[in-house]
Motif scaffolding. Sequence first.
Motif, PDB file in Angstrom:
ATOM      1  N   ALA A   1     -10.852   0.074 -13.590  1.00  0.00           N
ATOM      2  CA  ALA A   1     -10.151   0.833 -14.162  1.00  0.00           C
ATOM      3  C   ALA A   1      -8.873   0.764 -13.919  1.00  0.00           C
ATOM      4  CB  ALA A   1     -10.714   2.374 -13.767  1.00  0.00           C
ATOM      5  N   LYS A   2      -8.321   0.273 -12.882  1.00  0.00           N
ATOM      6  CA  LYS A   2      -7.339   0.987 -12.109  1.00  0.00           C
ATOM      7  C   LYS A   2      -6.275  -0.058 -13.603  1.00  0.00           C
ATOM      8  CE  LYS A   2      -7.553   2.368  -7.361  1.00  0.00           C
ATOM      9  NZ  LYS A   2      -7.498   2.035  -6.365  1.00  0.00           N
ATOM     10  N   LEU A   3      -6.758  -1.227 -13.339  1.00  0.00           N
ATOM     11  CA  LEU A   3      -6.036  -2.630 -14.062  1.00  0.00           C
ATOM     12  C   LEU A   3      -5.591  -1.978 -15.817  1.00  0.00           C
ATOM     13  CD1 LEU A   3      -6.384  -5.884 -14.762  1.00  0.00           C
ATOM     14  CD2 LEU A   3      -7.957  -5.086 -16.552  1.00  0.00           C
TER      15      LEU A   3
ATOM     16  N   ALA B   1       1.128  -1.267   0.251  1.00  0.00           N
ATOM     17  CA  ALA B   1      -0.195  -0.312  -0.198  1.00  0.00           C
ATOM     18  C   ALA B   1       0.862   1.478  -0.018  1.00  0.00           C
ATOM     19  CB  ALA B   1      -0.717   0.194   1.674  1.00  0.00           C
ATOM     20  N   VAL B   2       0.907   1.779  -1.401  1.00  0.00           N
ATOM     21  CA  VAL B   2       2.443   3.372  -1.259  1.00  0.00           C
ATOM     22  C   VAL B   2       0.866   3.911  -0.690  1.00  0.00           C
ATOM     23  CG1 VAL B   2       3.597   4.564  -3.114  1.00  0.00           C
ATOM     24  CG2 VAL B   2       3.367   1.534  -3.222  1.00  0.00           C
ATOM     25  N   ALA B   3       2.039   5.096   0.010  1.00  0.00           N
ATOM     26  CA  ALA B   3       1.737   5.982   0.343  1.00  0.00           C
ATOM     27  C   ALA B   3       1.238   6.955  -1.087  1.00  0.00           C
ATOM     28  CB  ALA B   3       2.135   7.420   1.564  1.00  0.00           C
ATOM     29  N   ASP B   4      -0.512   7.179  -1.538  1.00  0.00           N
ATOM     30  CA  ASP B   4      -0.651   8.654  -2.082  1.00  0.00           C
ATOM     31  C   ASP B   4       0.283  10.306  -2.227  1.00  0.00           C
ATOM     32  OD1 ASP B   4      -1.855   6.643  -3.903  1.00  0.00           O
ATOM     33  OD2 ASP B   4      -3.000   7.075  -2.734  1.00  0.00           O
ATOM     34  N   PHE B   5       0.578  10.353  -1.265  1.00  0.00           N
ATOM     35  CA  PHE B   5       1.091  11.463  -0.683  1.00  0.00           C
ATOM     36  C   PHE B   5       2.281  11.616   0.281  1.00  0.00           C
ATOM     37  CE2 PHE B   5      -3.426  11.652  -1.135  1.00  0.00           C
ATOM     38  CZ  PHE B   5      -3.633  12.133  -2.304  1.00  0.00           C
TER      39      PHE B   5
ATOM     40  N   ALA C   1       1.061  -7.184 -11.664  1.00  0.00           N
ATOM     41  CA  ALA C   1       0.067  -7.889 -10.586  1.00  0.00           C
ATOM     42  C   ALA C   1      -0.511  -6.951  -9.701  1.00  0.00           C
ATOM     43  CB  ALA C   1      -0.143  -9.216 -10.079  1.00  0.00           C
ATOM     44  N   GLY C   2      -1.367  -5.883  -9.747  1.00  0.00           N
ATOM     45  CA  GLY C   2      -1.466  -4.963  -8.658  1.00  0.00           C
ATOM     46  C   GLY C   2      -2.591  -5.682  -7.857  1.00  0.00           C
ATOM     47  N   PHE C   3      -2.877  -4.742  -6.525  1.00  0.00           N
ATOM     48  CA  PHE C   3      -3.748  -4.887  -6.034  1.00  0.00           C
ATOM     49  C   PHE C   3      -5.408  -3.725  -5.937  1.00  0.00           C
ATOM     50  CE2 PHE C   3      -3.593  -8.778  -2.660  1.00  0.00           C
ATOM     51  CZ  PHE C   3      -2.558  -8.833  -3.669  1.00  0.00           C
TER      52      PHE C   3
HETATM   53  N1  CTP Z   1       0.845   1.597  -5.851  1.00  0.00           N
HETATM   54  C1  CTP Z   1       1.825   2.067  -6.381  1.00  0.00           C
HETATM   55  N2  CTP Z   1       2.031   3.651  -6.283  1.00  0.00           N
HETATM   56  C2  CTP Z   1       1.016   4.406  -5.924  1.00  0.00           C
HETATM   57  C3  CTP Z   1       0.151   4.064  -4.820  1.00  0.00           C
HETATM   58  C4  CTP Z   1      -0.468   3.117  -5.381  1.00  0.00           C
HETATM   59  O1  CTP Z   1       2.468   1.157  -7.040  1.00  0.00           O
HETATM   60  N3  CTP Z   1       2.017   5.811  -5.531  1.00  0.00           N
HETATM   61  C5  CTP Z   1      -0.005   0.805  -6.516  1.00  0.00           C
HETATM   62  C6  CTP Z   1      -0.522  -0.444  -5.419  1.00  0.00           C
HETATM   63  O2  CTP Z   1       0.900  -1.074  -4.724  1.00  0.00           O
HETATM   64  C7  CTP Z   1      -1.540  -1.311  -5.652  1.00  0.00           C
HETATM   65  C8  CTP Z   1      -2.575  -0.406  -7.323  1.00  0.00           C
HETATM   66  O3  CTP Z   1      -1.351   0.427  -7.277  1.00  0.00           O
HETATM   67  O4  CTP Z   1      -0.651  -2.475  -6.432  1.00  0.00           O
HETATM   68  C9  CTP Z   1      -3.300   0.292  -6.897  1.00  0.00           C
HETATM   69  O5  CTP Z   1      -3.008   1.381  -5.692  1.00  0.00           O
HETATM   70  P1  CTP Z   1      -4.840   1.910  -4.847  1.00  0.00           P
HETATM   71  O6  CTP Z   1      -4.168   2.796  -3.699  1.00  0.00           O
HETATM   72  O7  CTP Z   1      -5.568   1.023  -5.186  1.00  0.00           O
HETATM   73  O8  CTP Z   1      -5.117   2.466  -5.767  1.00  0.00           O
HETATM   74  P2  CTP Z   1      -3.818   4.187  -6.851  1.00  0.00           P
HETATM   75  O9  CTP Z   1      -3.930   4.330  -7.641  1.00  0.00           O
HETATM   76  O10 CTP Z   1      -3.371   4.901  -5.437  1.00  0.00           O
HETATM   77  O11 CTP Z   1      -5.366   5.313  -6.479  1.00  0.00           O
HETATM   78  P3  CTP Z   1      -6.737   5.781  -5.381  1.00  0.00           P
HETATM   79  O12 CTP Z   1      -5.827   5.116  -4.082  1.00  0.00           O
HETATM   80  O13 CTP Z   1      -6.881   7.163  -5.602  1.00  0.00           O
HETATM   81  O14 CTP Z   1      -7.913   4.489  -5.650  1.00  0.00           O
END
Ligand code: CTP
Length: 419
Positions: A355-357, A294-298, A340-342
């Motif tokens: 959509a993410k796929l 779970a990568v932080a988005d910010f 593969a992603g989650f």
């Molecule tokens: N992921 C990543 N790098 C990021 C955010 C997410 O590689 N900065 C990857 C996660 O490891 C996961 C996939 O992308 O396999 C989906 O992550 P998710 O948090 O569900 O999606 P986001 O693209 O971050 O979108 P949101 O949080 O806005 O739903």
Amino acid sequence: MTPQDGRAQPFVVLGVSAGIAAFKAVEVCRRLVDAGIHVAPVLTDRATRFVGKATFDALGSEPAQMSLWDEASPIPHTRLGQRADLIVVVPATADLLARYANGLADDLLTTTLVATAAPVVVCPAMHTEMWEHASVQDNLAVLRSRGVTVVPPAEGRLAGGDVGTGRMAEPSVIVATVLELLGRAGAEGHTGGGDGGDGLATGDLVGVRVVVSAGGTREPIDPVRFITNRSSGKQGHALAEAALRRGADVVLVTTTDRAVSDGVTVDRVDSAAEMEAAMFARSQTADVVIMAAAVADFRPKAAWDSKLHKVDGVPELLLEATPDILSELGRRRRKGQVLAGFAAETEQVSERAVAKLAAKGVDLMVANDVSAAGVGFDHDTNEVTIFGADGSVNGVPLRTKDAVADAILDRVCALLSAP
Ligand code: CTP
């Protein structure tokens, strides 16, 4: 669960009702017997329009039974119902579900279902219109409320060429669910021997280089504070361990301190930037890359070098987006590499996962509804749906994260062996 009466070999009644998917029950029978289970097949009359009794006589642990009246004993259903450690119905037609939900007991299979206290697993298979019909869904809700495990059907090609939901789950998923409920997860395929071409036996990942990321990243604010999320890393670690068991060369890029088996190469990282660097380096030679982290988005735009103190007032925290590691892995991926992603979601789970796929250019997206009980963050269990770029949809019912890891790796193996 241990077998009744201290018996070493679990006793499973394999019920087969009358659907096209009955041919898959043959494979379920074979696999369960191979996994050391005593399988007693029970066929409905009409099931034999799709598969022959002789097939189950040969593959089961005892001759298949069809009637309440054939045996010397006048009560075969109570013998089966009492002896069973578990009953699994493969496939469960709309008619079978309706009769079972209403307690109708007019043949050996339904009578046995009503005469047992053992756990029951049903594997529905039918056309999409029937699957979506309120009566079917109501009957399933009744059965679920009574503790029956439903292995949901997948989306795919149905008899007659239509495409939709209703196609019975694959034998690997059904068998893994049964073994899991019997407390024998991993009994299949990890005890050595051939794999019957199904990609489940020991060694189906021998020589395959697998890189898995796990855990939530920590984005520093100052030397003592950080931004993070609720990920425990359990599912990512379970994937790494399952890949190791199946013979892969495994690299685990993790933010957690969880114990890891010898044999897994571990890169411990903290922030998204560190995870990005490790994943880019490790994925260059990988055959399979799975982003379970779970990568932080910010993250804070800049971290303070020394500890912030209250007396200095409330700091203004400026955030910036982290790099999307998975998307970049999708752009950089080697030819033939499986990615593969989650997607951990709380609403519109399927839509968002699909959509993410597409957006991230991956082969598989494993979606879970983290608002559901027993699912996702910090639980030992998970319930996921695996979406494939090929349009496949595989539901994996609530199971341990180890079992979910194996179900995901089954899909990975299928992609690795695809032409
Ligand atoms: N992921 C990543 N790098 C990021 C955010 C997410 O590689 N900065 C990857 C996660 O490891 C996961 C996939 O992308 O396999 C989906 O992550 P998710 O948090 O569900 O999606 P986001 O693209 O971050 O979108 P949101 O949080 O806005 O739903």
